[in-house]
Design an enzyme around this catalytic site. Structure first.
Site, PDB file in Angstrom:
ATOM      1  N   SER A 123       0.860  -1.168  -0.242  1.00 34.86           N
ATOM      2  CA  SER A 123      -0.178  -0.087   0.129  1.00 34.86           C
ATOM      3  C   SER A 123       0.791   1.545   0.063  1.00 34.86           C
ATOM      4  O   SER A 123       0.421   2.309  -0.431  1.00 34.86           O
ATOM      5  CB  SER A 123      -0.777   0.083   1.233  1.00 34.86           C
ATOM      6  N   HIS A 144      -0.712  -1.805  -7.128  1.00 31.48           N
ATOM      7  CA  HIS A 144      -1.280  -1.736  -5.961  1.00 31.48           C
ATOM      8  C   HIS A 144      -2.706  -1.721  -6.357  1.00 31.48           C
ATOM      9  O   HIS A 144      -3.487  -0.764  -7.014  1.00 31.48           O
ATOM     10  CB  HIS A 144      -1.025  -0.390  -5.326  1.00 31.48           C
ATOM     11  N   GLU A 156      -2.670   0.844  -9.170  1.00 31.04           N
ATOM     12  CA  GLU A 156      -1.547   1.926  -9.316  1.00 31.04           C
ATOM     13  C   GLU A 156      -0.294   0.993  -9.875  1.00 31.04           C
ATOM     14  O   GLU A 156       0.087   0.219  -8.843  1.00 31.04           O
ATOM     15  CB  GLU A 156      -1.467   2.701  -8.420  1.00 31.04           C
ATOM     16  N   ASN A 195      -3.249   6.505  -1.324  1.00 33.74           N
ATOM     17  CA  ASN A 195      -3.079   6.303   0.041  1.00 33.74           C
ATOM     18  C   ASN A 195      -2.436   7.562   0.416  1.00 33.74           C
ATOM     19  O   ASN A 195      -2.876   7.957   1.716  1.00 33.74           O
ATOM     20  CB  ASN A 195      -2.167   5.181   0.201  1.00 33.74           C
TER      21      ASN A 195
HETATM   22  N1  3HC Z   1     -15.845  -8.212  -1.544  1.00 32.17           N
HETATM   23  C1  3HC Z   1     -16.111  -8.482  -2.837  1.00 32.17           C
HETATM   24  N2  3HC Z   1     -17.309  -7.737  -3.348  1.00 32.17           N
HETATM   25  C2  3HC Z   1     -18.060  -6.925  -2.458  1.00 32.17           C
HETATM   26  C3  3HC Z   1     -17.465  -6.681  -1.187  1.00 32.17           C
HETATM   27  C4  3HC Z   1     -16.295  -7.355  -0.710  1.00 32.17           C
HETATM   28  N3  3HC Z   1     -15.998  -7.003   0.517  1.00 32.17           N
HETATM   29  N4  3HC Z   1     -18.310  -5.642  -0.848  1.00 32.17           N
HETATM   30  C5  3HC Z   1     -19.256  -5.100  -1.761  1.00 32.17           C
HETATM   31  N5  3HC Z   1     -19.117  -6.048  -2.880  1.00 32.17           N
HETATM   32  C6  3HC Z   1     -19.709  -5.875  -4.091  1.00 32.17           C
HETATM   33  C7  3HC Z   1     -21.109  -6.488  -4.139  1.00 32.17           C
HETATM   34  O1  3HC Z   1     -21.239  -7.895  -4.169  1.00 32.17           O
HETATM   35  C8  3HC Z   1     -21.674  -5.996  -5.076  1.00 32.17           C
HETATM   36  O2  3HC Z   1     -21.487  -6.370  -6.373  1.00 32.17           O
HETATM   37  P1  3HC Z   1     -22.533  -6.056  -7.501  1.00 32.17           P
HETATM   38  O3  3HC Z   1     -23.070  -4.876  -7.599  1.00 32.17           O
HETATM   39  O4  3HC Z   1     -21.784  -6.702  -8.757  1.00 32.17           O
HETATM   40  O5  3HC Z   1     -23.595  -7.384  -7.291  1.00 32.17           O
HETATM   41  C9  3HC Z   1     -21.021  -4.318  -5.047  1.00 32.17           C
HETATM   42  O6  3HC Z   1     -20.017  -4.804  -4.268  1.00 32.17           O
HETATM   43  C10 3HC Z   1     -21.870  -3.279  -4.251  1.00 32.17           C
HETATM   44  O7  3HC Z   1     -22.036  -3.964  -2.828  1.00 32.17           O
HETATM   45  P2  3HC Z   1     -23.380  -3.553  -1.947  1.00 32.17           P
HETATM   46  O8  3HC Z   1     -24.443  -3.016  -2.819  1.00 32.17           O
HETATM   47  O9  3HC Z   1     -23.436  -4.650  -1.176  1.00 32.17           O
HETATM   48  O10 3HC Z   1     -22.703  -2.232  -1.108  1.00 32.17           O
HETATM   49  P3  3HC Z   1     -21.951  -0.691  -1.638  1.00 32.17           P
HETATM   50  O11 3HC Z   1     -22.720  -0.510  -2.556  1.00 32.17           O
HETATM   51  O12 3HC Z   1     -22.372  -0.023  -0.146  1.00 32.17           O
HETATM   52  O13 3HC Z   1     -20.537  -1.064  -2.060  1.00 32.17           O
HETATM   53  C11 3HC Z   1     -18.406  -0.748  -1.464  1.00 32.17           C
HETATM   54  C12 3HC Z   1     -19.697  -1.677  -1.210  1.00 32.17           C
HETATM   55  C13 3HC Z   1     -17.963  -1.399  -2.936  1.00 32.17           C
HETATM   56  C14 3HC Z   1     -17.326  -1.670  -0.705  1.00 32.17           C
HETATM   57  C15 3HC Z   1     -18.290   0.657  -1.509  1.00 32.17           C
HETATM   58  O14 3HC Z   1     -18.827   0.833  -0.196  1.00 32.17           O
HETATM   59  C16 3HC Z   1     -17.008   1.199  -1.849  1.00 32.17           C
HETATM   60  O15 3HC Z   1     -16.615   1.592  -2.812  1.00 32.17           O
HETATM   61  N6  3HC Z   1     -16.526   1.607  -0.620  1.00 32.17           N
HETATM   62  C17 3HC Z   1     -15.284   2.504  -0.754  1.00 32.17           C
HETATM   63  C18 3HC Z   1     -14.202   1.306  -1.105  1.00 32.17           C
HETATM   64  C19 3HC Z   1     -12.721   2.061  -0.886  1.00 32.17           C
HETATM   65  O16 3HC Z   1     -12.662   3.056  -0.880  1.00 32.17           O
HETATM   66  N7  3HC Z   1     -11.612   1.411  -1.300  1.00 32.17           N
HETATM   67  C20 3HC Z   1     -10.499   1.728  -1.247  1.00 32.17           C
HETATM   68  C21 3HC Z   1      -9.821   1.507   0.104  1.00 32.17           C
HETATM   69  S1  3HC Z   1      -8.307   1.979   0.193  1.00 32.17           S
HETATM   70  C22 3HC Z   1      -7.330   0.879  -0.271  1.00 32.17           C
HETATM   71  O17 3HC Z   1      -7.840  -0.109  -0.590  1.00 32.17           O
HETATM   72  C23 3HC Z   1      -5.883   0.885   0.135  1.00 32.17           C
HETATM   73  C24 3HC Z   1      -5.065  -0.369   0.239  1.00 32.17           C
HETATM   74  O18 3HC Z   1      -3.761   0.087   0.197  1.00 32.17           O
HETATM   75  C25 3HC Z   1      -5.726  -0.441   1.571  1.00 32.17           C
END
Ligand code: 3HC
Length: 287
Positions: A123, A144, A156, A195
């Site tokens: 990350s 990433h 990335e 990040n």
């Molecule tokens: N694993 C796999 N698929 C998932 C999931 C999970 N944990 N959570 C949700 N999904 C899928 C669902 O199956 C659904 O798929 P579909 O539309 O194709 O059927 C879709 O995502 C939407 O899910 P939900 O309707 O249940 O829920 P939301 O609309 O609230 O979406 C979310 C969930 C996609 C997690 C959304 O809230 C989101 O985009 N959140 C922000 C995530 C984010 O910012 N990520 C970056 C984090 S930083 C990072 O990763 C950096 C690293 O270095 C740590």
């Protein structure tokens, strides 16, 4: 290595990120070997795949054939040797500990064929801090993904000073073939693009919480409803793992010796209590 030559992908680490990166590659038609030092983590990854694929079929997102093919494309293997020996491309997705990553890359360098590309999903850690343990620094880069890796489009790709342009090009193209949207960073920088931006937001959110200005729920509500983010910083930390926030802060502090880089008190407290977010059932929220 040309993009057409990439058939076998090895994903090292089957935790939060690794299991979904591996499945995404399998869904995209690659032969994938997923491995992890922890047998329990590897089993959980397999269980996830075995429940996720039928759910996608039931939801109408995959056909039976696509799901069966993806399942056939992925195997879960216990040793790094077995997982990496025939890999054309390796994605390392283990815990954010520099020493561990260096150890794995040095092993991969001896196990993998000479032209295999070695990428890290770190990350924050730039690949030049790892590439020197290999005899192939020109074939090492950052790749990433974001959490949840099956859903988030962006990847990335970071070209370090040691990374050959062809390595970066192949990695960018691999992202596309995995259904992702790559952005290429021409220079290394700690934390890359996303990040760094997210870190600024989360640091401010944790400061506001630490100062007792508002609750985690209120801050999340504000960010979702005023800035249009899909989830607020605290719910997001629960998703990505408070253990990850802790390790990233500690690694950075070890490197800079700047107390401002240490994880904040609330993160240290949650880490010590084992309240790491969704994965432990409790973080800033209860699951
Ligand atoms: N694993 C796999 N698929 C998932 C999931 C999970 N944990 N959570 C949700 N999904 C899928 C669902 O199956 C659904 O798929 P579909 O539309 O194709 O059927 C879709 O995502 C939407 O899910 P939900 O309707 O249940 O829920 P939301 O609309 O609230 O979406 C979310 C969930 C996609 C997690 C959304 O809230 C989101 O985009 N959140 C922000 C995530 C984010 O910012 N990520 C970056 C984090 S930083 C990072 O990763 C950096 C690293 O270095 C740590």
């Amino acid at each position: 290595m040309k993009i057409e030559d990439i058939k076998n992908i090895c994903v090292v680490g089957a935790g939060n990120m690794g299991h979904q990166i591996a499945l995404q590659a399998a869904l995209s038609g690659f032969q994938v070997k997923s491995t992890d030092a922890s047998e329990v983590t590897l089993q959980k990854a397999q269980q996830f795949v075995d429940s996720y694929l039928p759910q996608r079929v039931a939801k109408g997102k995959l056909t039976e054939e696509q799901a069966a093919l993806a399942r056939k494309n992925i195997s879960f293997v216990k040793t790094l040797e077995e997982a990496a020996q025939d890999a054309d491309f390796v994605i390392e997705a283990v815990t954010e500990k520099l020493a561990l990553k260096r150890d794995i890359f040095s092993k991969l360098d001896t196990i993998c064929p000479p032209d295999t590309i070695l990428a890290t999903n770190s990350s924050f850690i730039v690949s030049s801090m790892i590439a020197d343990v290999t005899t192939r620094p020109s074939q090492v880069c950052n790749m990433h993904f974001f959490n949840p890796a099956l859903v988030m489009k962006l990847v990335e790709v970071v070209q370090g000073p040691h990374t050959a342009p062809e390595t970066a090009e192949v990695t960018v193209e691999l992202c596309r073939r995995m259904g992702k949207l790559p952005v290429l960073l021409n220079k290394e920088i700690y934390g890359f693009l996303v990040n760094r931006i997210l870190g600024a937001l989360s640091t401010e959110a944790v400061f506001l919480l630490d100062q007792g200005i508002a609750s985690a729920e209120a801050i999340d509500l504000a960010v979702v409803n005023a800035l249009g983010h899909p989830m607020g910083p605290f719910r997001l930390m629960d998703l990505t793992g408070i253990d990850l926030s802790y390790h990233i802060g500690m690694e950075r502090y070890r490197e800079t010796q700047d107390a401002a880089d240490k994880p904040s008190p609330v993160i240290v407290e949650k880490y010590a209590k084992g309240e790491w977010g969704q994965k432990t059932g409790k973080g800033f929220y209860q699951y």
